[in-house]
Structure formats: structure tokens, C-alpha cells
Design a protein around this motif. Structure first.
Motif, short mmCIF file in Angstrom:
data_model
loop_
_atom_site.label_atom_id
_atom_site.label_comp_id
_atom_site.label_asym_id
_atom_site.label_seq_id
_atom_site.Cartn_x
_atom_site.Cartn_y
_atom_site.Cartn_z
N LEU A 125 0.82 -1.21 0.00
CA LEU A 125 0.00 0.00 0.00
C LEU A 125 0.86 1.26 0.00
CD1 LEU A 125 -2.61 -0.99 2.74
CD2 LEU A 125 -3.11 -0.69 0.31
N SER A 126 0.37 2.30 -0.68
CA SER A 126 1.07 3.58 -0.68
C SER A 126 0.11 4.70 -1.05
CB SER A 126 2.22 3.57 -1.67
OG SER A 126 2.79 4.86 -1.82
N PRO A 127 0.23 5.85 -0.38
CA PRO A 127 -0.58 7.01 -0.79
C PRO A 127 -0.20 7.53 -2.17
CG PRO A 127 0.34 7.29 1.43
CD PRO A 127 1.03 6.12 0.81
N ASP A 128 0.95 7.10 -2.70
CA ASP A 128 1.44 7.57 -4.00
C ASP A 128 1.13 6.58 -5.12
OD1 ASP A 128 2.60 9.81 -2.70
OD2 ASP A 128 4.31 8.56 -2.13
N GLY A 129 0.09 5.76 -4.95
CA GLY A 129 -0.20 4.70 -5.90
C GLY A 129 -0.52 5.15 -7.31
N VAL A 130 -0.98 6.39 -7.46
CA VAL A 130 -1.34 6.87 -8.80
C VAL A 130 -0.12 7.05 -9.69
CG1 VAL A 130 -3.47 8.00 -8.04
CG2 VAL A 130 -1.31 9.26 -7.96
N ALA A 131 1.07 7.01 -9.11
CA ALA A 131 2.29 7.20 -9.91
C ALA A 131 2.50 6.08 -10.92
CB ALA A 131 3.50 7.31 -8.98
N GLY A 132 2.02 4.89 -10.62
CA GLY A 132 2.15 3.78 -11.56
C GLY A 132 3.48 3.06 -11.46
N PRO A 133 3.62 1.92 -12.15
CA PRO A 133 4.84 1.12 -12.09
C PRO A 133 6.00 1.76 -12.84
CG PRO A 133 3.31 0.20 -13.69
CD PRO A 133 2.58 1.31 -13.00
N ASP A 134 7.22 1.34 -12.46
CA ASP A 134 8.40 1.83 -13.18
C ASP A 134 8.46 1.20 -14.57
OD1 ASP A 134 9.57 -0.76 -12.97
OD2 ASP A 134 10.49 -0.24 -11.06
N THR A 135 9.40 1.64 -15.36
CA THR A 135 9.47 1.22 -16.76
C THR A 135 9.63 -0.29 -16.91
OG1 THR A 135 10.47 3.34 -17.37
CG2 THR A 135 10.72 1.52 -18.93
N ILE A 136 10.49 -0.89 -16.10
CA ILE A 136 10.74 -2.33 -16.20
C ILE A 136 9.51 -3.13 -15.82
CG2 ILE A 136 12.10 -4.24 -15.29
CD1 ILE A 136 14.45 -2.28 -15.03
#
Length: 227
Positions: A101-112
Motif C-alpha cells: 500500500l502507498s498514498p502515491d499509488g497513482v504514480a504507476g509502475p516503473d518502466t521495467i
């Protein structure tokens, strides 16, 4: 049960031979409006700490006192100690859920990780849709996992009730979403689809998932229960 009470449910209360609660990396209201502070209070302070305390009570004075939580889960399964298995496994599952869980979840996954998800599911949009569908298709309590399978790559799988996805398998978890009603009922009532959408679109700790995948690919240590 408080954190201190969970920690004190041990031989001598001196910190040896016990499972220590995993701390939250965010405030209890940080995930609002998707996960309320009230839900986090009951989920963490009541359900999770209850599992920690019972695990410590059940291992006190046994050969498992002081063992790593992963080993306690394996030994409890092998010896068919159901009560210990349920409580130890739920302690592990919940700690991994807090890490997911994270409040910053909207950032999405990294490139890899994004590339790996696109390869496995067609697109990030398709992955999110299949995530919700998989969670909705699970009957009853359990857990929805994004895993890396040794033979099949990234997969979405569910497990029943308390069973961790790695127990007896070659699957390494990257993320987990709690499907037990106490995880979402105060906020979403019986709308599991809304809870699943909120989790995967706004509350996912993509950094954690990315670190898990990178550790696996590069032969480094994956996440284990802290403490």
C-alpha cells in the motif's frame, strides 16, 4: 491489542523469540478516501496485531520461538498445526499487504515493471481490468496476488483464507490485495469491485513491486518479514 501488547506476548517480555509487528510506512488516514482511518485502525490495530499476538502465544516455549516467520509458517503447515498456521500466515500476509500500500499509488509502475505487465497482460489497462476480474471471481475470504511464477512469469492468482501464495510453490509475490471483508467493508460495503479498483488505481505501492521484481531478476534477496 496495541503494538506494545503484541510485542509483549512473549517469553519474559524481553524481545527475544518473538514476532514484532511490522510498522506502517504511512499515517492511518493517508489512504483516504479509498481506505479510511477507521478501517486502518480496525484492520491494523485489531485484526493484524491480534494475529501477531496469537502467533507469539502459540510459539512461546516451543522450538519455533525465535524462528523467522516464514519458517514458522512452513513448519506449522508441515506439522498440521492449523491454529498456528492461520495466525502466522495472516501475520505475514498482512505485513506484505502493508508494504503493498502507498498514498502515491497513482504514480504507476516503473518502466521495467510496466513492460513486464504489458508483456503478460497486453497493456496496463488490461492488467487493471483483469486484476479486478480476478478479485471478483474469488469466492469468500482470501488474497489476490500479483506474482512472478518460476515457469510462467507474471500472473494474477488468489489464495483461500490465510494461505500465503509462496507456501509450497515457486511463486514470488510482488503485490497483494486483501479480499477479506474487514479490509474494505466500512468504506465500500459489499462493493468488492470498487475496493479492487481503488487499490490498483490509487493505493498500490508500485515501488515495492518494482523492487521485488528487480531483486528476483538480479538474484538479490526478496522481501521477508521484518524484524
Amino acid at each position: 491489542m496495541s503494538v506494545k501488547q503484541a510485542q509483549d506476548a512473549k517469553p519474559g517480555g524481553n524481545g527475544h523469540g518473538t514476532i514484532v509487528p511490522a510498522e506502517l510506512a504511512f499515517a492511518r488516514d493517508a489512504l483516504e478516501p479509498h481506505v479510511s482511518a477507521e478501517t486502518m485502525h480496525y484492520h491494523y490495530d485489531k485484526h493484524y496485531l491480534g494475529y501477531v499476538g496469537k502467533t507469539n502465544a502459540l510459539t512461546q516455549g516451543t522450538d519455533l520461538a525465535g524462528a523467522a516467520l516464514e519458517d514458522i509458517v512452513r513448519q506449522a503447515a508441515w506439522k498440521r498445526r492449523r491454529s498456528l498456521l492461520v495466525n502466522a500466515a495472516q501475520t505475514w500476509n498482512h505485513a506484505f499487504f502493508w508494504a503493498s500500500l502507498s498514498p502515491d499509488g497513482v504514480a504507476g509502475p516503473d518502466t521495467i515493471l510496466a513492460s513486464a505487465l504489458e508483456k503478460a497482460f497486453g497493456s496496463l489497462k488490461s492488467f487493471r481490468q483483469k486484476f479486478i476480474e480476478k478479485g471478483l471471481g474469488h469466492v469468500g475470504s482470501g488474497w489476490l496476488w500479483l506474482v512472478c511464477d518460476k515457469h510462467r512469469g507474471l500472473m494474477l492468482v488468489t489464495t483461500d483464507k490465510a494461505i500465503p501464495v509462496w507456501l509450497g510453490t515457486d511463486r514470488v509475490p510482488l503485490l497483494v490485495c486483501d479480499l477479506w471483508e474487514h479490509a474494505y467493508y466500512l468504506d465500500w460495503k459489499n462493493d468488492r469491485a470498487a475496493w479492487l479498483a481503488a487499490f490498483i488505481e490509487s493505493c498500490t505501492n508500485w515501488d515495492h513491486a518494482g523492487r521485488q521484481l528487480a531483486a528476483l531478476v538480479n538474484g538479490r534477496d526478496i522481501w521477508t518479514y521484518p524484524g
